[in-house]
Design an enzyme around this catalytic site. Structure first.
Site, PDB file in Angstrom:
ATOM      1  N   HIS A 218      41.790  43.419  43.421  1.00 27.06           N
ATOM      2  CA  HIS A 218      42.998  44.230  43.315  1.00 27.06           C
ATOM      3  C   HIS A 218      43.723  44.371  44.655  1.00 27.06           C
ATOM      4  O   HIS A 218      44.962  44.351  44.702  1.00 27.06           O
ATOM      5  CB  HIS A 218      42.645  45.608  42.734  1.00 27.06           C
ATOM      6  CG  HIS A 218      42.236  45.544  41.302  1.00 27.06           C
ATOM      7  ND1 HIS A 218      41.067  46.105  40.823  1.00 27.06           N
ATOM      8  CD2 HIS A 218      42.832  44.970  40.229  1.00 27.06           C
ATOM      9  CE1 HIS A 218      40.979  45.878  39.521  1.00 27.06           C
ATOM     10  NE2 HIS A 218      42.027  45.191  39.134  1.00 27.06           N
TER      11      HIS A 218
ATOM     12  N   ASP B  54      43.572  47.942  33.291  1.00 26.42           N
ATOM     13  CA  ASP B  54      42.490  48.734  33.902  1.00 26.42           C
ATOM     14  C   ASP B  54      43.008  49.637  35.014  1.00 26.42           C
ATOM     15  O   ASP B  54      42.315  50.556  35.450  1.00 26.42           O
ATOM     16  CB  ASP B  54      41.363  47.840  34.407  1.00 26.42           C
ATOM     17  CG  ASP B  54      41.782  46.844  35.482  1.00 26.42           C
ATOM     18  OD1 ASP B  54      42.593  47.195  36.344  1.00 26.42           O
ATOM     19  OD2 ASP B  54      41.284  45.698  35.445  1.00 26.42           O
TER      20      ASP B  54
ATOM     21  N   ASP C 271      48.588  40.183  36.348  1.00 23.65           N
ATOM     22  CA  ASP C 271      47.141  40.428  36.312  1.00 23.65           C
ATOM     23  C   ASP C 271      46.656  40.039  34.919  1.00 23.65           C
ATOM     24  O   ASP C 271      46.410  40.876  34.060  1.00 23.65           O
ATOM     25  CB  ASP C 271      46.849  41.899  36.606  1.00 23.65           C
ATOM     26  CG  ASP C 271      45.355  42.200  36.655  1.00 23.65           C
ATOM     27  OD1 ASP C 271      44.560  41.239  36.660  1.00 23.65           O
ATOM     28  OD2 ASP C 271      44.994  43.388  36.677  1.00 23.65           O
TER      29      ASP C 271
END
Length: 291
Positions: free
Chosen positions: A64, A88, A158
């Site tokens: 991340h 997430d 992502d």
């Protein structure tokens, strides 16, 4: 002593890893997916989808931080950020650390994923969903970029691996629309797999993306969960100098942003664009082909 259950990852044919499962927290099977969340001693909570590990508590920060801070600090003045996927909350958590960012749009296909990750992986988002700059859109990523008209300075995809529903986020059409939504000298990044085991992903991404931008390449990070060597992130922009910033300039921007990181450093930022010869060769070969 009772034998523990094992979870075997099946992403790569004939090669994989396993996890000793301490406790199964959540499991769901549908016609499209098999989602599992379980606890392990080595990596904490783990989320797996259709036999592929998606994220873990212990090493998520590497992925991340690198997928977020590299493009944002390379750009230097990003005000509007688009996140595709990332339910997430890990990418969002890192983006909101940049106080200079004024607006964040996040497009997630399933609201249930967001709520589930808040429950089982609260540290991933760490309250970022409450940030007033966030506009959370529940929609298919490709459908969103097809119809969107607002522009962004940085787009972060992502996405899952290019199989099943996630495959469209690696398509030429998706890349074309993302480029259309970028401001001048905007930067697009996305996860692109482990090149040693997923060389086709390198070739396919370059082949589908490079005609839309002046610079299409990759940078790397070593994420223990994603086995097979370093993970690559695609880098696409018209600003050919953005990936060549001196460490001193990156350091100035890093300090100005007031970031606290566990993996990312300005020196690592610059070094991450140094690619192995076999990846360079894959890129060079794919640059001769379009679509």
């Amino acid at each position: 002593m009772q034998n523990k259950a094992l979870y075997y990852e099946t992403l790569h044919q004939g090669y994989g890893q396993y996890f000793e499962v301490e406790n199964i927290l959540f499991e769901q099977r549908t016609e499209q997916w098999h989602l599992s969340i379980f606890e392990t001693q080595a990596l904490g909570k783990v989320m797996a989808l259709n036999g592929a590990i998606q994220t873990t508590e212990r090493d998520e920060f590497i992925y991340h931080e690198m997928l977020t801070h590299v493009p944002l600090l390379a750009h230097g003045s990003a005000k509007r950020v688009l996140i595709i996927g990332g339910g997430d909350g890990g990418i969002l958590r890192e983006v909101v650390k940049h106080s200079s960012v004024e607006a964040i749009t996040m497009v997630e296909i399933d609201a249930a994923v967001v709520e589930m990750c808040k429950s089982y992986f609260p540290a991933h988002s760490n309250g970022a969903y409450d940030d007033p700059r966030l506009n959370l859109v529940i929609n298919d990523g490709l459908e969103y970029v097809r119809t969107a008209t607002e522009k962004f300075d940085v787009i972060i995809s992502d996405c899952t691996d290019p199989v099943g529903p996630g495959e469209v986020l690696f398509s030429s059409e998706f890349y074309e629309h993302c480029k259309r939504l970028l401001n001048d000298n905007g930067i697009f990044v996305a996860q692109n797999g482990v090149p040693f085991l997923q060389q086709d992903e390198i070739s396919n991404t370059v082949r589908r993306m490079h005609s839309y931008v002046n610079d299409c390449t990759f940078y790397q990070a070593a994420v223990p969960t994603y086995i097979g060597g370093c993970m690559t992130f695609v880098w696409a922009t018209d600003d050919v100098d953005a990936k060549q910033l001196p460490v001193a300039e990156i350091t100035t921007r890093f300090k100005r942003a007031g970031l606290v990181t566990r993996y990312y450093t300005p020196a690592l930022h610059q070094a991450s664009f140094a690619l192995p010869a076999y990846v360079q060769q894959l890129v060079a070969s794919a640059l001769t082909i379009t679509k």
